[in-house]
Enzyme design. Sequence first.
Site, PDB file in Angstrom:
ATOM      1  N   HIS A   1       0.842  -1.192   0.000  1.00 56.50           N
ATOM      2  CA  HIS A   1       0.000   0.000   0.000  1.00 56.50           C
ATOM      3  C   HIS A   1       0.879   1.245   0.000  1.00 56.50           C
ATOM      4  O   HIS A   1       1.934   1.274   0.643  1.00 56.50           O
ATOM      5  CB  HIS A   1      -0.919   0.009   1.230  1.00 56.50           C
ATOM      6  CG  HIS A   1      -2.016   1.016   1.162  1.00 56.50           C
ATOM      7  ND1 HIS A   1      -1.843   2.335   1.535  1.00 56.50           N
ATOM      8  CD2 HIS A   1      -3.309   0.919   0.740  1.00 56.50           C
ATOM      9  CE1 HIS A   1      -2.980   2.991   1.371  1.00 56.50           C
ATOM     10  NE2 HIS A   1      -3.887   2.165   0.891  1.00 56.50           N
TER      11      HIS A   1
ATOM     12  N   GLU B   1      -8.026  -3.756  -0.704  1.00 57.03           N
ATOM     13  CA  GLU B   1      -8.572  -4.169  -1.994  1.00 57.03           C
ATOM     14  C   GLU B   1      -8.558  -5.690  -2.152  1.00 57.03           C
ATOM     15  O   GLU B   1      -9.393  -6.251  -2.858  1.00 57.03           O
ATOM     16  CB  GLU B   1      -7.807  -3.525  -3.139  1.00 57.03           C
ATOM     17  CG  GLU B   1      -8.145  -2.068  -3.353  1.00 57.03           C
ATOM     18  CD  GLU B   1      -7.629  -1.535  -4.677  1.00 57.03           C
ATOM     19  OE1 GLU B   1      -6.862  -2.258  -5.342  1.00 57.03           O
ATOM     20  OE2 GLU B   1      -8.000  -0.414  -5.040  1.00 57.03           O
TER      21      GLU B   1
END
Length: 367
Positions: A252, A307
């Site tokens: 991330h 996600e």
Amino acid sequence: MIQKGLKGIVAAETEISHIDGAEGKLIYRGYEIGELTSAYSFEEIAYLLWYSELPEQKELAALKKELIKNRTLPVHMKNILEHLPKEMDLMSVIRTAISSEGNESYGWKPTISQAIRLTSLVPTIIAYRKRQLEGKSIVEPSKELSHVENYLYMLNGETPSKAQTLALETYIILTLEHGMNASTFSARVTASTESDMVSAVTSAIGTMKGPLHGGAPSGVIDLLDEVREAGSAESVIREKLEKGEKLMGFGHRVYKTHDPRAVALKAKLSELVGEDEWLDLALEVETTAVDLLKEYKPGRSLYTNVEFYAAAIMKSIQLDPSLFTPTFTASRMVGWTAHILEQADDNTIYRPQSVYTGKLYDKPSMI
């Protein structure tokens, strides 16, 4: 010194949320996100973001009642949805429908009641449009189901399972708010002009539509499909890493360690082991992938991001990829409206400067 994209520039003070990327923490109004997802519902956490405190039972009941009351689309909005071109993308549909909500009742200053109404309308807009395009009968909002249950009910025409509802509700809670991201900034900039809440939210929806912000996790869905077809998480992931391919759903930009939203989702989904094949598969793939990433990329600290599990939830509830960003939008309405309210409470118009880099011409001579 110019900071393109305003990266690193502090433009506002906020009490709504805090992101600590180095420590892997996400905080809503003083509470760590894992604490909230383990014990509270969507309605309770939406109340927290809007009112700055968790609700008592009487307050929670009143919020649920107001959310239910505002679920039904007004006639003019239904008419608009019926006449929009079929090829119009769903984010543009949401933007147009919400924009049509603007009227003289929305003015300065924005109110929590306005925030609740707009939050209630978006799931109904999405479900209405989906079923309209599929040629199916419209499912009117339930007067009994919770916010998340009702969304799934309107999409599919049947009451969702407990596992599906719990999984989606956890994801939605985790994406209600995430600091001064692009769409939230858009909302605050519009609100700073003393424009109305509908206009500010419309700005945010237009920003969310961009693939650099609200894009669907299609790469993760492809990975889960590959693993399921191959029957072996290790063989698929090892092959990708051998080829130097990026493993979608891991790492991330902000969180340099565990993404706290992914940690919270995993904890909740672990309670549902054996109840849904896609959720089970996601847990298996994550364990295998993290082990292999340590082997192939030692010291990189690559873990699942939100996600990754969002993709698994989409597969579980059979949510078409085209509905991912709209669903993300339905969730983020709470955060956007909380920021609009905060902006209005201590408002200063945003007016950054720019540096001119164009040409300079001599004054033309007079002939």
